[in-house]
Design an enzyme around this catalytic site. Structure first.
Site, PDB file in Angstrom:
ATOM      1  CG  HIS A 223      -2.215  -0.761   1.138  1.00 16.94           C
ATOM      2  ND1 HIS A 223      -1.991  -2.248   0.945  1.00 16.94           N
ATOM      3  CD2 HIS A 223      -3.560  -0.663   0.513  1.00 16.94           C
ATOM      4  CE1 HIS A 223      -3.365  -2.999   0.508  1.00 16.94           C
ATOM      5  NE2 HIS A 223      -4.281  -1.833   0.452  1.00 16.94           N
ATOM      6  CB  SER A 244      -6.715   0.518   0.436  1.00 18.86           C
ATOM      7  OG  SER A 244      -7.848   0.462   1.539  1.00 18.86           O
ATOM      8  CG  ASP A 245      -7.575  -6.175   0.201  1.00 19.92           C
ATOM      9  OD1 ASP A 245      -8.826  -6.298   0.499  1.00 19.92           O
ATOM     10  OD2 ASP A 245      -7.018  -7.279  -0.481  1.00 19.92           O
ATOM     11  CB  ALA A 246     -11.159  -4.783   3.556  1.00 17.24           C
ATOM     12  CD  GLU A 461     -10.844  -8.309  -1.214  1.00 17.44           C
ATOM     13  OE1 GLU A 461     -11.218  -8.610  -2.523  1.00 17.44           O
ATOM     14  OE2 GLU A 461      -9.844  -8.403  -0.659  1.00 17.44           O
TER      15      GLU A 461
END
Length: 982
Positions: A223, A244-246, A461
């Protein structure tokens, strides 16, 4: 016109005639800073004064619209990979995009920024998310990802049907400790393998952005990856969005401890290129506060916020979010919504058919209806249509048993699920399912429905799919008494069990801790339907894997005790009423042929958050195919799974072996049509099937070159090679020709010389015998799936850029290169079944040696290494090299040109005084291939891992000319580079 005849004046951001950049700039200028900051969160609020609606980034659509209620469910992504058919995959993407639009029209919570596809390469088949990727090969993965995103995006040059985001950037293939482990990726693997999977779809203009992965690469979280700006954003002029991912933004501080404060973390992510923060579900307050804090501390300024928000608004503009709806629909030429249409249903069947891979066949297949009066259909997946974490809710479904019974007649199909029938006894009595649960309705059959999306919408997610939770408390808990209840026990490997009541419902545990027969299927972010039996005294303890607690007899029924509760409370004794293999053997003996359907449940033993530890088929399923084959030699094994298995014994013993990923709603019908020859199978393996997990490197070893992993470098004999798949017909290959025109042009002729119409997947590979650097044994450079009638012949042409076909990343000079020499081009039916070969010669000057006097040596640009790991040179960019476990590491740099002689050397290194090994010597030894030591440099503590110092050393024996240079590292240091001077 207005009501009084005047012209209606709209703000520029609403004017569809203006360029997107102009519209976005106008809107940005109208938004306050607080409004812009709020848009950085996944759940961006509306701006009522400007008529802007709320917007959510993120809608799962991996193989159909997921989590939003009923939708067409296509085969898993790895199954789409097995089709080797970009045009089919494009049509699937188009159908999914249309359904997203249709569902959006009914429910505005359905998102149009779809987080699909997953393009992480299937480097290791033990990866829990193997089901989500297309292939282990970057060429095939790139082709399919480009096709799927084109379908999702639509064909209009400006208006997008949906906005696809590729997952997960970068080098992400492990679920074990996925938010804290670092993938050590050398430059060649980075450029030739991991980046290559993303590059094609981005360059094709079909991608709205990417999602960084949870893991770190070379010690730096994805990130804050510098490759977002140094690579990704250089591949296109398009404004890409990075979502971004969770929970990952918080991980930068909370689990990874990469930054001390969340303000520093959010600032670094924004500066690296993250635009949308998926954190704390729908609560945007924490993200907003962190961004404000970063602004107040001067870590970023308002222009940083504007850059990110501008990208998000450009995506929203492409989706029509800034237009009047009717104008958008008209301009886009009818970006309409089509939901559960006959065409989509037919496409789901076609995709499932094309995904079936015939691994082995000794004449048993295809079956004939006249020759098979009775067919035994057995195994734990014989009457199942399994869903995975990223599936939508089934509108309709078909299982192998249902489809074969429909085809042959129910009276001609004998069924046994192969599960053990067991009873459990405690000191207080037999475990029993109360009559209200045992005699109630079984699992609900999913059929045609007009239901809208579910009431609860997962935020990201890490959220639960409401359709897969098992929180029912209206049924009574299990009890103990004088009368036992027979339970069906499935062993999914590693001691992981599920238990089903006579009603067909799974035993599960709700929030109140009681055990009930209440779940229609295993599922949920934490699966509540799995148990394990642990030997204890003269029986077993029954452990619930979802909570980690032990099942005990309590007031009110069976209940999971607190995790630290006593193990002495309840001992269970297991009584086997009937072994599953006995029932299978009886069914097989009654039939003219047997189809054993085995494999995995996508929610158990290999899925997101959980890697596999073995490639072995569960022992219970091994016993089933062996029992069926012993009772009836005409036995075919169908593996329906999300990943490969090591099934060498089955391949040797059985007359037919097939594999298909979980095929979605049409899985059963597709399999029946393949088994009986309506369709000649033409699926091809998208990854290597190994004979044993012992042939695999460590799961965290991402260096496929050094570890000799994937078909590109594997030196052993696989069970089934990459690209393998048989047919009911035969194909012959004519002469292959290769010429250099606009790239590399390959021409070959293929003939269907067998008895059936069918598809052939023509695969083109390149190899470089005698290369000066380790290159793949062969690598896929092109492919085409082509339909041929019996006796039909076709001439195929492929054009591939020379660099893509023959190039590699030259670490000596930091660029792509194609060495002069003779290369081999192959055409064939798999990576191991090459039918025709031609050569092509590339002319040019010989490779230049490393100009070490001018450029020095970047430590990460080694040719060969041992005992080292790549680490972050700074928190912002660059790589360095460290010893693994602070022990000893070795580097080799080939062909270093020292000219007339190098007399001195500078070692740029860092050493954390507080780190492990700080009290020991940390040295860099430099020597030549003949053993001559040039210098040994001690690196003192520098005050931190990022505090580099230059240590000077004279070279008493100056190296001259072109020589190989060996470096030995000792202790807890980080080596960034070496410089030489004459």
């Amino acid at each position: 016109m207005s009501d009084d005849g005047g012209l209606i004046t709209r703000p520029p951001f609403r004017d569809t005639r203006l360029p997107v950049r102009t519209r976005v700039a106008d809107l940005l200028a109208r938004l306050t800073l607080d409004e812009r900051i709020a848009m950085l969160h996944q759940f961006a609020p509306g701006v009522e004064r400007l008529g802007l609606a709320p917007f959510r980034t993120g809608q799962e659509a991996l193989h159909g619209v997921a989590w939003m209620g009923p939708a067409t469910v296509f085969p898993q992504a790895v199954g789409l990979g097995a089709t080797w058919n970009p045009e089919l995959v494009r049509r699937v993407g188009e159908a999914v995009g249309r359904e997203a639009r249709a569902m959006r029209a009914r429910d505005p919570r359905v998102g149009l920024n779809v987080w699909s596809p997953t393009v992480n390469l299937l480097r290791d088949p033990r990866w829990g998310r193997n089901e989500e990727g297309y292939a282990e090969d970057p060429c095939l993965t790139s082709a399919l990802a480009t096709a799927y995103t084109r379908g999702l995006r639509g064909d209009h040059p400006e208006r997008w049907r949906t906005a696809p985001v590729l997952k997960h950037w970068l080098a992400h293939n492990n679920e074990t400790d996925r938010d804290t482990t670092s993938s050590s990726v050398r430059p060649r693997v980075l450029h030739e393998y991991d980046l290559a999977a993303f590059r094609g779809a981005v360059r094709a203009g079909a991608v709205a952005g990417v999602m960084p992965a949870y893991n770190l690469v070379n010690g730096r979280p994805n990130h804050v990856s510098p490759y977002l700006r140094e690579q990704l954003r250089t591949w296109t002029d398009q404004e890409l969005v990075v979502c971004s991912d969770a929970g990952a933004p918080s991980n930068l501080v909370d689990s990874e401890h990469y930054f001390d404060t969340h303000e520093e973390a959010v600032a670094a992510a924004l500066l690296a290129g993250v635009d949308s923060f998926t954190d704390h579900d729908q609560d945007a307050s924490k993200t907003i506060a962190r961004v404000r804090g970063a602004l107040e501390r001067g870590l970023i300024d308002a222009s940083t916020v504007d850059t990110a928000v501008g990208r998000l608004l450009a995506m929203r503009c492409a989706l029509g979010e800034l237009d009047e709806l009717d104008e958008f629909e008209g301009a886009a030429g009818g970006i309409d919504g089509a939901f559960d249409t006959p065409a989509h249903r037919a496409l789901a069947l076609e995709a499932a058919e094309q995904a079936v891979v015939l691994l082995a066949n000794d004449g048993l297949l295809p079956l004939s209806e006249s020759g098979v009066r009775t067919l035994a259909v057995v195994g734990p997946l014989a009457d199942e249509c399994k869903l995975d974490w990223y599936s939508g809710s089934l509108i309709r479904r078909s299982t192998p048993r249902e489809a074969l019974a429909e085809r042959l007649g129910a009276d001609r199909v004998v069924f046994a699920d192969g599960l053990d029938t067991v009873r459990l006894r405690t000191a207080a009595g037999w475990v029993r399912v109360p009559d209200a649960a045992a005699e109630g309705e079984g699992p609900a059959e999913e059929g045609p429905t007009d239901e809208g999306p579910t009431d609860e919408v997962p935020a990201d997610e890490g959220s639960l799919d409401p359709a897969q939770t098992a929180g029912r408390t209206d049924l009574p808990p299990l009890t103990v008494g004088d009368t036992p209840t027979d339970l069906s026990l499935a062993d999914w490997g590693g001691g992981v069990l599920t238990l089903r009541a006579p009603s067909g419902r799974y035993l599960t545990v709700a929030d109140d801790g009681f055990v009930r027969a209440a779940a229609e299927r295993p599922g949920g972010w934490v699966v509540q339907e799995t148990f394990t039996l642990e030997a204890h005294r003269d029986g077993h303890l029954l452990r619930h894997l979802g909570t980690g607690g032990y099942v005990c007899v309590a007031a009110g029924g069976l209940k999971v005790a607190e995790r630290d509760g006593s193990k002495e409370e309840t001992v269970f004794r297991l009584e086997v009423v009937e072994r599953g293999e006995d029932a299978v053997a009886r069914a097989a003996a009654r039939a003219d042929a047997v189809v054993v359907v085995a494999g995995n449940d996508p929610q158990i033993g290999g899925r997101e958050t959980e890697d596999r530890t073995t490639l072995a088929l569960p022992a219970q399923q091994e016993r089933l195919w062996r029992a069926a084959h012993a009772a009836n030699p005409r036995t075919a094994l169908v593996l329906t799974s999300s990943y490969p298995y090591a099934v060498g014994d089955a391949a040797d013993a059985l007359p037919a072996l097939l594999w298909t990923a979980h095929g979605g709603q049409a899985a059963g019908t597709a399999l029946a049509r393949v088994l009986f020859g309506d369709v000649s199978p033409a699926g091809r393996l998208p990854q290597t099937w190994y004979a044993s997990h012992d042939e695999l490197p460590d799961l965290l070893d991402y260096d496929i070159i050094a570890s000799r992993a994937t078909y590109l470098y594997f030196d052993g004999a696989p069970l089934f090679p990459f690209g393998h798949g048989l047919s009911y017909t035969d194909f012959s290959y004519g002469e292959l020709s290769v010429r250099r025109e606009a790239g590399l042009t390959v021409e070959c002729e293929v003939t269907n010389s067998g008895p059936y119409d069918g598809d052939e997947v023509v695969q083109i590979y390149a190899s470089a015998p005698g290369s000066r650097v380790p290159l793949p044994h062969r690598r896929l450079i092109a492919h085409r799936r082509v339909r041929l009638r019996r006796g039909e012949r076709v001439r195929l042409f492929f054009t591939v850029p020379i660099e893509d076909a023959l190039g590699f990343w030259d670490v000596a000079h930091g660029r792509w290169t194609v060495d002069p020499g003779t290369y081999e081009i192959h055409a064939g039916a798999s990576s191991a079944d090459l039918r025709a070969t031609a050569t092509v010669t590339v002319e040019g000057p010989p490779p230049a040696p490393r100009p070490v006097l001018r450029r020095g040596l970047e430590a990460a640009d080694y040719d060969v290494a041992d005992g080292i790991v790549l680490v972050d040179r700074t928190k912002v960019r660059g790589d360095a090299v460290a010893c693994r476990d602070d022990a000893v590491g070795r580097l080799l740099f080939r062909a270093c040109d020292f000219g007339a002689g190098a007399t001195s050397m500078n070692v740029e290194a860092a050493r954390d005084a507080a780190g492990a090994g700080a009290g020991d010597d940390a040295t860099v030894e430099v020597h030549l291939a003949d053993g001559t030591t040039l210098a040994t440099v001690s690196v003192p503590p520098t005050g931190g891992r990022y505090a580099y110092t230059a240590v000077h050393a004279a070279l008493p024996t100056p190296p001259t000319g072109v020589q190989d240079l060996h470096i030995t590292l000792r202790g807890g240091l980080r080596l960034a580079r070496l410089g030489f001077s004459d």
